[in-house]
Structures are given as structure tokens and as C-alpha cells.
Scaffold this motif. Structure first.
Motif, short mmCIF file in Angstrom:
data_model
loop_
_atom_site.label_atom_id
_atom_site.label_comp_id
_atom_site.label_asym_id
_atom_site.label_seq_id
_atom_site.Cartn_x
_atom_site.Cartn_y
_atom_site.Cartn_z
N ARG A 110 0.82 -1.21 0.00
CA ARG A 110 0.00 0.00 0.00
C ARG A 110 0.85 1.26 0.00
O ARG A 110 0.42 2.31 -0.45
N ALA A 116 -4.93 -1.67 -6.30
CA ALA A 116 -5.45 -2.72 -5.40
C ALA A 116 -5.42 -4.09 -6.05
O ALA A 116 -5.08 -5.09 -5.41
N ARG A 119 -1.94 -5.44 -5.96
CA ARG A 119 -1.59 -5.81 -4.58
C ARG A 119 -2.15 -7.19 -4.24
O ARG A 119 -1.46 -8.03 -3.68
#
Ligand code: ADP
Ligand code: MG
Length: 231
Positions: A110, A116, A119
Motif C-alpha cells: 500500500r 489494489a 496488490r
């Protein structure tokens, strides 16, 4: 040279006591090395690793990372290097108890402006590597010590660091689990990472490409290296 340390010193001070944790510590590490670090408790191994990982500062001496003088960097610049290039496996996991496994693994990503979806993909890959895909939504308290350590490794490798630092990663594990964790670290080395591992285990220490010993805040090269240098 990936890492060049010259004459590093670091003392911890309280009102009454000064403890010299590192005292004229010197060491150079090239890209692709797998360095194991042994030495008695209190010798300065963790302090050395924390300084290399830019988690702690030092009093005097020089630390060059990829040729860059670390003492000339500000906090933000150090964090940027740490987040992009360095994976850190702490002594005693350091997982956040209120986050589940996948949240713990994605947390460092992050700080890198990573989308996202990426990730999540990186974290899932890392958990698959350590054999914990089925535990993604468990909380640390629901896992064994060995599983928690593997989550800590997944967190360190999810960012695909070029440089992996591990402080007694097998310290709290039974011998079978320790073997599995060490094999994971060896695989990362085969995949190209430069590695420093602190370990109490003499047998594991011999599996690196180079073994150093820390004594009284100083770095002493292992016998193997001396032989190689002499030939
Ligand atoms: P090792 O990892 O080899 O056991 P450390 O690097 O943790 O050794 O510690 C080196 C020395 O510095 C020890 O004498 C230890 O007590 C001292 N030390 C480490 N961290 C701190 C701290 N935060 N405050 C005061 N002394 C410390
Ligand atoms: Mg230590």
C-alpha cells in the motif's frame, strides 16, 4: 557492489548507560550473495540488520546501498528505497493481530501506490509460494508459529525485493518447519535475490554462499571465506 559498510558504529544511550551495539563494523556484499550471520546473543546482529534495512540510524561510519550514501538521504528517500528494494523478515513475525493474513501481506504494498488489484495478485502469489493460500482470511492468532512465520515471509517477498533481510527466521520453529522456511529462502536466492540471514543454527548457516560472524559489534568473516580469499 550492492552493499558497502565501512567502520559503522552505533551506541544505545540511556541517562546512565551507553551500550556499543556496533563498533567499527565493516562488510561488503555483492548482488546475488547469500550471506548467513552467526554470533552470540547481544553481539549486534539485529542492530546490523536493522541499520542495513534502514529501520535504524547509526552514529558514524558509512553505508552505501547500490552506491548511494544512506546517511545523505532523508526519511522519505529511505522509506522509498526500503519499500521498493528491501524485504524484511523480523525476529518474531511482527504481524498485525487485527489484520487477517492477506491484509498483513498487502500492507507494505500500500505504501507503494500499487493498484489494489495488483496488490491482491502479488499477495496471493506470495501466499501460494509459502503454501498458505487457504489461510488468506485467517487471523494471526488462528495460525501456528510456523504458519505465522510463513505469513511474515510472504509479506517480505510479495514486493519481489531484490534484497531480503531475515532476523532469525527459523528461531521459533521446530526443525521440520525450520527446514521448510530455509528452503523457501534458498529458493528466493536461486530466483536472484541477495540475502542476509541471521541464524543461531550452525548447519543452516553453512548453506549460504558466505558466512560471517558478529562478535562485540564487529564483523568477522567465516573460515570458508578466508580459504577462498587465500586461494
Ligand atoms: P543480537 O541481535 O546479536 O542479539 P542486538 O543487536 O540486538 O544483538 O544488540 C546489541 C547490543 O545492543 C546488546 O547489548 C543489546 O542489549 C543492545 N541493544 C539493542 N537494542 C537496544 C535498544 N533499543 N536500547 C538499548 N540497548 C539496545
Ligand atoms: Mg537479535
Amino acid at each position: 557492489m550492492m552493499l558497502e559498510i565501512k567502520g559503522l558504529s552505533k551506541a544505545y544511550r540511556t541517562d546512565t548507560v551507553e551500550t556499543k551495539a556496533l563498533n567499527d563494523f565493516s562488510l561488503s556484499i555483492e548482488e546475488g550473495e547469500f550471506v548467513t550471520v552467526t554470533g552470540p546473543s547481544g553481539a549486534g546482529k539485529s542492530t546490523f540488520l536493522n541499520i542495513v534495512g534502514m529501520l535504524e540510524t547509526f552514529d558514524s561510519g558509512q553505508l552505501l546501498f547500490d552506491g548511494v550514501d544512506v546517511s545523505g538521504l532523508n526519511d522519505n528517500q529511505r522509506s522509498a528505497i526500503r519499500n521498493e528494494k528491501i524485504g524484511f523478515i523480523f525476529q518474531g513475525f511482527n504481524l498485525l493481530p487485527e489484520l487477517n493474513v492477506i491484509e498483513n501481506v498487502t500492507l507494505p504494498l500500500r505504501f507503494r501506490n500499487m493498484p489494489a488489484a495488483e496488490r491482491k495478485q502479488r499477495a496471493e502469489e506470495a501466499l501460494a509460494t509459502v503454501g498458505l493460500s487457504k489461510r488468506a482470511s485467517h487471523y494471526p492468532s488462528q495460525l501456528s508459529g510456523g504458519q505465522q512465520q510463513r505469513v511474515a515471509i510472504a509479506r517480505a517477498i510479495a514486493g519481489k525485493p531484490r534484497f531480503l533481510l531475515a532476523d532469525e527466521p527459523t528461531g521459533n520453529l521446530d526443525s521440520e518447519m525450520a527446514e521448510q522456511v530455509f528452503e523457501l529462502i534458498e529458493q528466493l536466492h536461486k530466483d536472484g535475490a541477495t540475502i542476509i540471514v541471521v541464524t543461531h543454527d550452525k548447519k543452516l548457516a553453512q548453506r549460504g554462499t558466505r558466512c560471517i560472524n558478529v562478535l562485540d559489534g564487529r564483523c568477522i568473516e567465516g573460515a570458508e571465506t578466508e580459504l577462498r580469499n587465500a586461494s
